[in-house]
Design a protein around this motif. Structure first.
Motif, PDB file in Angstrom:
ATOM      1  N   LYS A  44       0.352  -1.387  -0.023  1.00  0.00           N
ATOM      2  CA  LYS A  44       0.371   0.355  -0.223  1.00  0.00           C
ATOM      3  C   LYS A  44       0.804   1.286  -0.096  1.00  0.00           C
ATOM      4  O   LYS A  44       0.356   1.834  -0.275  1.00  0.00           O
ATOM      5  CB  LYS A  44      -0.653   0.578   0.879  1.00  0.00           C
ATOM      6  N   GLY A  45       2.134   1.363   0.620  1.00  0.00           N
ATOM      7  CA  GLY A  45       2.881   2.377   0.564  1.00  0.00           C
ATOM      8  C   GLY A  45       4.449   2.213  -0.024  1.00  0.00           C
ATOM      9  O   GLY A  45       4.717   1.359   0.420  1.00  0.00           O
ATOM     10  N   ILE A  46       4.394   3.092  -0.089  1.00  0.00           N
ATOM     11  CA  ILE A  46       5.985   2.761  -0.978  1.00  0.00           C
ATOM     12  C   ILE A  46       7.403   4.348   0.023  1.00  0.00           C
ATOM     13  O   ILE A  46       6.794   5.372  -0.155  1.00  0.00           O
ATOM     14  CB  ILE A  46       6.402   2.900  -2.180  1.00  0.00           C
ATOM     15  N   ILE A  47       8.360   3.755   0.230  1.00  0.00           N
ATOM     16  CA  ILE A  47       9.380   4.333   1.051  1.00  0.00           C
ATOM     17  C   ILE A  47      10.043   5.003  -0.299  1.00  0.00           C
ATOM     18  O   ILE A  47      11.415   3.904   0.316  1.00  0.00           O
ATOM     19  CB  ILE A  47       9.282   4.236   2.822  1.00  0.00           C
ATOM     20  N   PHE A  48      11.366   6.048  -0.852  1.00  0.00           N
ATOM     21  CA  PHE A  48      11.212   6.547  -0.996  1.00  0.00           C
ATOM     22  C   PHE A  48      13.469   6.954  -0.248  1.00  0.00           C
ATOM     23  O   PHE A  48      12.777   7.596   0.508  1.00  0.00           O
ATOM     24  CB  PHE A  48      11.513   7.139  -2.067  1.00  0.00           C
ATOM     25  N   LYS A  54       2.768   8.504   9.731  1.00  0.00           N
ATOM     26  CA  LYS A  54       2.656   9.306   8.805  1.00  0.00           C
ATOM     27  C   LYS A  54       1.825   9.412   7.870  1.00  0.00           C
ATOM     28  O   LYS A  54       0.411   9.817   7.805  1.00  0.00           O
ATOM     29  CB  LYS A  54       3.621  10.259   8.072  1.00  0.00           C
ATOM     30  N   ILE A  55       1.763   7.792   7.383  1.00  0.00           N
ATOM     31  CA  ILE A  55       1.244   7.510   6.214  1.00  0.00           C
ATOM     32  C   ILE A  55       0.543   6.219   6.154  1.00  0.00           C
ATOM     33  O   ILE A  55      -1.030   5.825   5.740  1.00  0.00           O
ATOM     34  CB  ILE A  55       1.815   6.687   4.693  1.00  0.00           C
ATOM     35  N   ASN A  56      -0.128   6.369   7.840  1.00  0.00           N
ATOM     36  CA  ASN A  56      -0.846   5.791   8.525  1.00  0.00           C
ATOM     37  C   ASN A  56      -0.920   4.009   7.931  1.00  0.00           C
ATOM     38  O   ASN A  56      -1.957   3.437   7.532  1.00  0.00           O
ATOM     39  CB  ASN A  56      -2.754   5.338   8.507  1.00  0.00           C
ATOM     40  N   LEU A  57      -0.199   3.512   8.082  1.00  0.00           N
ATOM     41  CA  LEU A  57       0.298   2.018   7.620  1.00  0.00           C
ATOM     42  C   LEU A  57       1.000   1.329   8.260  1.00  0.00           C
ATOM     43  O   LEU A  57       2.521   1.521   9.252  1.00  0.00           O
ATOM     44  CB  LEU A  57       0.688   1.987   5.850  1.00  0.00           C
ATOM     45  N   ASN A  58       1.193  -0.250   8.754  1.00  0.00           N
ATOM     46  CA  ASN A  58       2.044  -0.812   9.149  1.00  0.00           C
ATOM     47  C   ASN A  58       3.549  -1.541   8.734  1.00  0.00           C
ATOM     48  O   ASN A  58       3.236  -1.206   6.965  1.00  0.00           O
ATOM     49  CB  ASN A  58       1.202  -2.191   9.964  1.00  0.00           C
ATOM     50  N   LYS A  59       4.618  -1.853   8.663  1.00  0.00           N
ATOM     51  CA  LYS A  59       5.416  -2.398   8.070  1.00  0.00           C
ATOM     52  C   LYS A  59       5.300  -3.740   6.574  1.00  0.00           C
ATOM     53  O   LYS A  59       5.719  -3.608   6.228  1.00  0.00           O
ATOM     54  CB  LYS A  59       6.687  -2.666   9.578  1.00  0.00           C
ATOM     55  N   ASN A  60       4.121  -4.047   7.179  1.00  0.00           N
ATOM     56  CA  ASN A  60       4.107  -5.370   6.060  1.00  0.00           C
ATOM     57  C   ASN A  60       3.498  -4.498   4.926  1.00  0.00           C
ATOM     58  O   ASN A  60       2.932  -5.837   4.038  1.00  0.00           O
ATOM     59  CB  ASN A  60       2.986  -6.422   6.899  1.00  0.00           C
ATOM     60  N   GLU A  61       2.782  -3.659   5.214  1.00  0.00           N
ATOM     61  CA  GLU A  61       2.342  -2.788   3.895  1.00  0.00           C
ATOM     62  C   GLU A  61       2.929  -1.845   2.819  1.00  0.00           C
ATOM     63  O   GLU A  61       2.583  -1.577   1.951  1.00  0.00           O
ATOM     64  CB  GLU A  61       0.837  -2.063   3.855  1.00  0.00           C
ATOM     65  N   ASN A 101      16.260  -3.553  10.163  1.00  0.00           N
ATOM     66  CA  ASN A 101      16.381  -2.899  11.800  1.00  0.00           C
ATOM     67  C   ASN A 101      14.277  -2.162  12.014  1.00  0.00           C
ATOM     68  O   ASN A 101      14.152  -2.728  13.025  1.00  0.00           O
ATOM     69  CB  ASN A 101      16.851  -1.542  11.947  1.00  0.00           C
ATOM     70  N   ALA A 102      13.694  -2.468  11.400  1.00  0.00           N
ATOM     71  CA  ALA A 102      12.717  -1.493  11.259  1.00  0.00           C
ATOM     72  C   ALA A 102      11.785  -3.023  11.488  1.00  0.00           C
ATOM     73  O   ALA A 102      10.168  -2.194  11.152  1.00  0.00           O
ATOM     74  CB  ALA A 102      12.411  -0.390  10.806  1.00  0.00           C
ATOM     75  N   GLY A 103      11.985  -3.794  10.623  1.00  0.00           N
ATOM     76  CA  GLY A 103      11.624  -4.894  10.029  1.00  0.00           C
ATOM     77  C   GLY A 103      10.206  -4.628   8.433  1.00  0.00           C
ATOM     78  O   GLY A 103       9.039  -4.979   8.407  1.00  0.00           O
TER      79      GLY A 103
END
Length: 231
Positions: free
Chosen positions: A7-11, A169-176, A193-195
């Motif tokens: 659901k989300g991509i962090i760059f 901030k993006i209201n998602l969990n680490k698996n998303e 480190n953050a899973g």
């Protein structure tokens, strides 16, 4: 195989989305030559690389100092090595201005425009609040759901707290979500480190050191990200 439930991509920004190749190394030696220094370039590059490893050792920075201050300290050490007397603050400001002329990688616009219609997109960077590279992206009118910098939390990647802040901030969990970045230390180790799963963007085909965790995926250009996700 496509990534499922994404659901989300962090760059990351530096050398992931924006190319500042040779900066500020190739600006500093010109400043030295302006001051009359006759450079042995191989020795200069070795000095620059050693000082960069010393000052940009994220995990050893305590207490927190800004990126601009790290640049200032490295530049001061270079000037001391060559016995150069220059206005440090003026030269740091000059380097900051030159950083603002960096270019977005050619593969970035298409990818960001495609994925922003389907995913939440966030930036996570070891950067100051006035970082020129982030401003380049913002001024290019790309849409980001969150921008988190080290300056905001006074922590540097690979600290997992920065990644957790993005998730909040993006209201998602680490698996998303998945992280996309170029740095084995900041991005691969930080995401692990953050899973969070990590796509290592290895633009130059370098060998990953055995002391780093294995990325979940590896790509050589950003366009290949589209092969891993549902667009």
């Amino acid at each position: 195989m496509k990534l499922k439930n994404l659901k989300g991509i962090i760059f990351d920004v530096h050398r992931t989305l924006v190319d500042d190749s040779g900066f500020p190394r190739d600006k500093i030696w010109r400043l030295l030559k302006q001051s009359g220094v006759k450079l042995d370039m191989s020795k200069y590059y070795r000095l620059y690389d050693n000082l960069t490893k010393k000052y940009f050792n994220w995990q050893a920075i305590n207490p927190f100092i800004s990126i601009r201050e790290i640049h200032r300290r490295r530049l001061n050490s270079i000037y001391q090595h060559y016995s150069v007397n220059r206005n440090i603050e003026q030269d740091v400001n000059y380097l900051w201005q030159k950083m603002a002329t960096s270019k977005i990688y050619p593969d970035v616009p298409e990818v960001l425009n495609i994925i922003s219609n389907r995913y939440k997109v966030a930036l996570l960077s070891n950067a100051d609040h006035d970082d020129p590279l982030i401003q380049i992206l913002v001024n290019s009118e790309f849409s980001f759901d969150a921008i988190v910098t080290s300056h905001q939390l006074e922590l540097y990647k690979p600290s997992p707290e920065l990644f957790y802040c993005v998730l909040d901030k993006i209201n998602l969990n680490k698996n998303e979500v998945i992280m996309v970045g170029d740095s084995p230390i900041s991005d691969i180790s930080g995401a692990k480190n953050a899973g969070i799963k990590i796509i290592w963007l290895n633009r130059n085909g370098v060998q990953l050191g055995s002391h780093f965790p294995e990325p979940d995926y590896q790509i050589s250009n950003l366009t290949q990200l589209l092969d891993l996700i549902e667009t």
